[in-house]
Design a protein around this motif. Structure first.
Motif, PDB file in Angstrom:
ATOM      1  N   ASP A 124      27.068  15.575  73.629  1.00  0.00           N
ATOM      2  CA  ASP A 124      25.696  15.775  73.177  1.00  0.00           C
ATOM      3  C   ASP A 124      25.133  17.031  73.829  1.00  0.00           C
ATOM      4  O   ASP A 124      25.822  17.698  74.604  1.00  0.00           O
ATOM      5  N   ARG A 125      23.886  17.372  73.509  1.00  0.00           N
ATOM      6  CA  ARG A 125      23.301  18.623  73.986  1.00  0.00           C
ATOM      7  C   ARG A 125      22.876  18.570  75.458  1.00  0.00           C
ATOM      8  O   ARG A 125      22.428  19.577  76.000  1.00  0.00           O
ATOM      9  N   VAL A 160      26.718  15.363  68.874  1.00  0.00           N
ATOM     10  CA  VAL A 160      25.838  14.297  68.390  1.00  0.00           C
ATOM     11  C   VAL A 160      24.516  14.364  69.142  1.00  0.00           C
ATOM     12  O   VAL A 160      24.397  15.038  70.168  1.00  0.00           O
ATOM     13  N   ASP A 161      23.508  13.672  68.627  1.00  0.00           N
ATOM     14  CA  ASP A 161      22.184  13.704  69.248  1.00  0.00           C
ATOM     15  C   ASP A 161      22.186  13.150  70.665  1.00  0.00           C
ATOM     16  O   ASP A 161      21.581  13.714  71.567  1.00  0.00           O
ATOM     17  N   SER A 162      22.859  12.032  70.839  1.00  0.00           N
ATOM     18  CA  SER A 162      22.838  11.387  72.149  1.00  0.00           C
ATOM     19  C   SER A 162      24.078  10.515  72.319  1.00  0.00           C
ATOM     20  O   SER A 162      24.502   9.840  71.383  1.00  0.00           O
ATOM     21  N   ILE A 163      24.628  10.550  73.529  1.00  0.00           N
ATOM     22  CA  ILE A 163      25.763   9.697  73.871  1.00  0.00           C
ATOM     23  C   ILE A 163      25.303   8.712  74.932  1.00  0.00           C
ATOM     24  O   ILE A 163      24.727   9.116  75.947  1.00  0.00           O
TER      25      ILE A 163
END
Length: 193
Positions: A124-125, A160-163
């Motif tokens: 994720d970011r 992905v947005d969030s893990i």
């Protein structure tokens, strides 16, 4: 999404890409690694040998082996050991998952490794990583000092947005895809020459 759902989604996306597309995107990722000032400053690098449908590292390893000291992870029971890579001509074997593994000497001093290039199912970011679920890198990464630069590499569709994370998860310092580099605020300290 939970970890199982993310793994399933990414597996579905991987199926859409041909080997030619995977190789082309992989070359772009590897060029970005080589362009990093941290790469130029690194002398010893731990990198994985790839399996199909992930960022392909075989050519990257061969292209940099004469200028850097290369180490590869080797699966031994439920953990990874780290072995020096001196070229395929010096022997090797296919490991548990069909991954090519060197038979060179085991690295006992992880402080000497400047950079680790880590695979993942997704990132994720915030540079959190989702692996395959076996925990190999979760057990290996804490052995390295904070000064070792940890770079996760993947394809853009694996962001992905969030893990979901656990207390034992170690975020990467940077994630590189074929389209972008994502860095977190913590700046690793490179070892002096």
């Amino acid at each position: 999404m939970d970890k199982k759902e993310i793994r399933k989604e990414i597996a579905g996306k991987k199926a859409y890409y041909s080997d030619e597309e995977i190789n082309s995107m992989s070359e772009s990722v590897c060029r970005q690694i080589i362009a990093l000032p941290e790469f130029a400053a690194s002398k010893q690098i731990l990198v994985y040998h790839s399996i199909p449908k992930e960022v392909q590292t075989g050519n990257f390893i061969e292209n940099i082996k004469n200028g850097k000291e290369i180490f590869l992870p080797v699966i031994e029971e439920n953990h990874l050991s780290v072995k020096k890579y001196t070229g395929k001509e010096n022997g090797g074997k296919r490991g548990i998952f069909g991954i090519w593994e060197p038979v060179g000497e085991v690295c006992l001093d992880y402080r000497s490794i400047d950079m680790i290039i880590v695979p993942g199912v997704a990132f994720d970011r915030k540079c959190n990583r989702l692996g395959r679920g076996k925990g190999y890198y979760d057990r290996l990464l804490p052995s390295f000092p904070n000064s070792t630069l940890k770079i996760g590499i993947c394809f853009d569709f694996q962001l992905v947005d969030s893990i979901p994370t656990d207390s034992f998860d170690i975020p990467m310092d940077m994630v590189i895809t074929e389209k972008e580099n994502i860095k977190i605020n913590r700046k690793p300290i490179l070892k002096s020459e």
